[in-house]
Scaffold this active site. Sequence first.
Site, PDB file in Angstrom:
ATOM      1  N   HIS A  40       0.830  -1.206   0.000  1.00  0.00           N
ATOM      2  CA  HIS A  40       0.000   0.000   0.000  1.00  0.00           C
ATOM      3  C   HIS A  40       0.866   1.258   0.000  1.00  0.00           C
ATOM      4  O   HIS A  40       0.586   2.221  -0.721  1.00  0.00           O
ATOM      5  CB  HIS A  40      -0.925  -0.006   1.213  1.00  0.00           C
ATOM      6  N   HIS A  53       1.115  -1.436   9.289  1.00  0.00           N
ATOM      7  CA  HIS A  53       2.410  -1.973   8.885  1.00  0.00           C
ATOM      8  C   HIS A  53       3.535  -1.565   9.856  1.00  0.00           C
ATOM      9  O   HIS A  53       3.409  -0.604  10.620  1.00  0.00           O
ATOM     10  CB  HIS A  53       2.782  -1.533   7.465  1.00  0.00           C
TER      11      HIS A  53
END
Length: 292
Positions: free
Chosen positions: A186, A244
């Site tokens: 992403h 993340h």
Amino acid sequence: MERGPVVGAGPGAGARIRALLGCLVKVLLWVASALLYFGSEQAARLLGSPCLRRLYHAWLAAVVIFGPLLQFHVNSRTIFASHGNFFNIKFVNSAWGWTCTFLGGFVLLVVFLATRRVAVTARHLSRLVVGAAVWRGAGRAFLLIEDLTGSCFEPLPQGLLLHELPDRRSCLAAGHQWRGYTVSSHTFLLTFCCLLMAEEAAVFAKYLAHGLPAGAPLRLVFLLNVLLLGLWNFLLLCTVIYFHQYTHKVVGAAVGTFAWYLTYGSWYHQPWSPGSPGHGLFPRPRSSRKHN
């Protein structure tokens, strides 16, 4: 003395109301058109500045490197902290599709209106094909890295139990979890889309400066791209704050920036490439003749 009926009072009032509504609609359309032209002119001037484009690269780097520090100062229960939030599902997961749709329309209109040549238009649109190949190739590379660095774990109430299964497929088939080094796809995609859109949209300033056709439809498409670029910046910030691990995000953004450099910063300046944004669209200034 008796008064006679007032003839035509009803229809006359209705006509006046329709005339007022017509004037109001014209005023609203004029205001909307003025805002569209003013907004597109200012946005084109902003994105067309080379200095601001260099600062934009620094902005993206600062977002990825220092943005995670904001997680200590924001509410962790906001909608953007959930993987299943509307923006994450509808926009981030399909960021390349949105980018191709909006940016493809803009590039198509700008190139064709400037040149009226299908071959030149197709050549400039091929940059999006290259971008799609970069996105697909990077995604496969990230999965390969995760496969090569991962191990198989079985979740237990007491923790995780390591298994000696050799690859992801056999691990997942056994109902276990495969965990390896996961580069943030992403972060990569949003960084790449931001750099790509900023580079492509910067052409509009030169397009307007050459006095080429710039009606309301083209200006509207340009502003939609500017709004999408702003959304990608916001969602990139949300991604680095809430999701993340730190190194996974930094590596993803670094790969996205490197992909931009290989294409827009290097290859597209070569004659055997799709060409850089704006290449061949505008007439070159006549060189001064030398006097004998």
